[in-house]
Design a protein around this motif. Structure first.
Motif, PDB file in Angstrom:
ATOM      1  N   ALA A   1      21.372  -7.099  10.908  1.00 49.35           N
ATOM      2  CA  ALA A   1      20.641  -8.525  10.514  1.00 49.35           C
ATOM      3  C   ALA A   1      22.052  -9.216   9.252  1.00 49.35           C
ATOM      4  O   ALA A   1      21.594 -10.660   9.810  1.00 49.35           O
ATOM      5  CB  ALA A   1      19.535  -7.844  10.248  1.00 49.35           C
TER       6      ALA A   1
ATOM      7  N   LEU B   1      17.496  -7.309   3.079  1.00 51.30           N
ATOM      8  CA  LEU B   1      17.222  -8.706   3.786  1.00 51.30           C
ATOM      9  C   LEU B   1      16.485 -10.074   3.291  1.00 51.30           C
ATOM     10  O   LEU B   1      16.885 -10.775   3.933  1.00 51.30           O
ATOM     11  CB  LEU B   1      16.408  -8.205   4.630  1.00 51.30           C
ATOM     12  CG  LEU B   1      16.488  -6.972   5.517  1.00 51.30           C
ATOM     13  CD1 LEU B   1      15.311  -6.633   6.269  1.00 51.30           C
ATOM     14  CD2 LEU B   1      16.822  -7.267   6.825  1.00 51.30           C
TER      15      LEU B   1
ATOM     16  N   ALA C   1      18.817 -12.214   4.819  1.00 51.14           N
ATOM     17  CA  ALA C   1      18.861 -12.422   6.554  1.00 51.14           C
ATOM     18  C   ALA C   1      18.196 -13.388   7.341  1.00 51.14           C
ATOM     19  O   ALA C   1      16.825 -13.687   6.314  1.00 51.14           O
ATOM     20  CB  ALA C   1      18.602 -11.283   6.540  1.00 51.14           C
TER      21      ALA C   1
ATOM     22  N   TRP D   1      11.254 -10.036   9.691  1.00 50.86           N
ATOM     23  CA  TRP D   1      12.894  -9.989   9.689  1.00 50.86           C
ATOM     24  C   TRP D   1      12.785  -8.997  10.853  1.00 50.86           C
ATOM     25  O   TRP D   1      11.776  -7.640  10.717  1.00 50.86           O
ATOM     26  CB  TRP D   1      13.295  -9.092   8.431  1.00 50.86           C
ATOM     27  CG  TRP D   1      13.914 -10.031   7.426  1.00 50.86           C
ATOM     28  CD1 TRP D   1      14.938 -10.979   7.774  1.00 50.86           C
ATOM     29  CD2 TRP D   1      13.114  -9.734   6.917  1.00 50.86           C
ATOM     30  NE1 TRP D   1      14.948 -11.339   6.081  1.00 50.86           N
ATOM     31  CE2 TRP D   1      13.614 -10.767   5.790  1.00 50.86           C
ATOM     32  CE3 TRP D   1      12.048  -9.316   5.841  1.00 50.86           C
ATOM     33  CZ2 TRP D   1      13.332 -10.805   4.279  1.00 50.86           C
ATOM     34  CZ3 TRP D   1      11.837  -9.848   4.746  1.00 50.86           C
ATOM     35  CH2 TRP D   1      12.204 -10.369   3.937  1.00 50.86           C
TER      36      TRP D   1
ATOM     37  N   LEU E   1      13.756  -5.609  13.026  1.00 49.97           N
ATOM     38  CA  LEU E   1      14.296  -4.396  12.420  1.00 49.97           C
ATOM     39  C   LEU E   1      14.647  -3.489  14.095  1.00 49.97           C
ATOM     40  O   LEU E   1      14.043  -2.510  13.818  1.00 49.97           O
ATOM     41  CB  LEU E   1      14.073  -3.603  11.812  1.00 49.97           C
ATOM     42  CG  LEU E   1      14.525  -4.781  10.661  1.00 49.97           C
ATOM     43  CD1 LEU E   1      13.602  -3.948   9.169  1.00 49.97           C
ATOM     44  CD2 LEU E   1      16.005  -5.119  10.178  1.00 49.97           C
TER      45      LEU E   1
ATOM     46  N   ARG F   1      20.376  -1.094  11.063  1.00 46.48           N
ATOM     47  CA  ARG F   1      19.539  -2.288  11.882  1.00 46.48           C
ATOM     48  C   ARG F   1      19.641  -3.664  10.331  1.00 46.48           C
ATOM     49  O   ARG F   1      19.824  -4.743  10.624  1.00 46.48           O
ATOM     50  CB  ARG F   1      17.982  -2.282  11.674  1.00 46.48           C
ATOM     51  CG  ARG F   1      17.571  -1.231  12.487  1.00 46.48           C
ATOM     52  CD  ARG F   1      18.254  -1.538  13.970  1.00 46.48           C
ATOM     53  NE  ARG F   1      18.527  -1.232  15.618  1.00 46.48           N
ATOM     54  CZ  ARG F   1      18.101  -1.142  16.516  1.00 46.48           C
ATOM     55  NH1 ARG F   1      17.936  -2.378  16.647  1.00 46.48           N
ATOM     56  NH2 ARG F   1      17.580   0.083  17.519  1.00 46.48           N
TER      57      ARG F   1
END
Length: 153
Positions: free
Chosen positions: A150, A15, A18, A43, A45, A146
């Protein structure tokens, strides 16, 4: 490091590019109006919020907004508008997504066979309960799905 902690560490690496969403904490004062102040970023999720150091469970999600004069709306709409205004007073930008009321989860306890919020170990497989009435599903697949969302994949 146990299997749950390894999955979460791998998820953080995947991630890295992201965007994150803001975490907020409620602050009350005798001299100032109630507000929601910044408390980091994570993040998002699904039912989990993944930070650099740990994992949290989601709770209330709102967008910061300036207070506006409202007509005779439902009491729940007024309360929600006040929560958005508290986030704006606390320093969040107009329209910024803020997570409030989150709880710290213990991945090590899950790896030891326990349960922490929506996380549990089921027959040695780290799992997550994706909704309050939902079933436990393997955490690996849940994170894969997820993370793809993202990253916009």
């Amino acid at each position: 490091m146990g299997p749950t902690e390894e999955l979460l560490r791998d998820a953080r690496a995947r991630l890295a590019a992201a965007p994150r969403e803001s975490l907020g904490r409620e602050r009350t004062s005798r001299w100032r109006a109630d507000r929601i102040v910044p408390a980091g970023a994570a993040w998002h999720l699904g039912v989990l919020l993944l930070t650099d150091e740990g994992v949290l469970s989601t709770a209330e999600i709102l967008r910061a907004a300036e207070p506006v004069r409202r007509g005779y709306t439902a009491e729940s709409a007024r309360a929600r508008a006040e929560r958005r205004a508290q986030a704006r007073r606390g320093g969040f930008a107009e329209g910024e997504v803020v997570h409030v009321g989150w709880q710290v989860l213990d991945a090590a306890a899950v790896d030891a066979g326990g349960v922490s919020g929506p996380l549990a170990l089921v027959e040695g497989v780290p799992s997550v309960r994706w909704s309050p009435g939902g079933l436990l599903v393997p955490l690996q697949g849940y994170l894969d799905e997820r993370i793809a969302l993202a990253l916009g994949a």
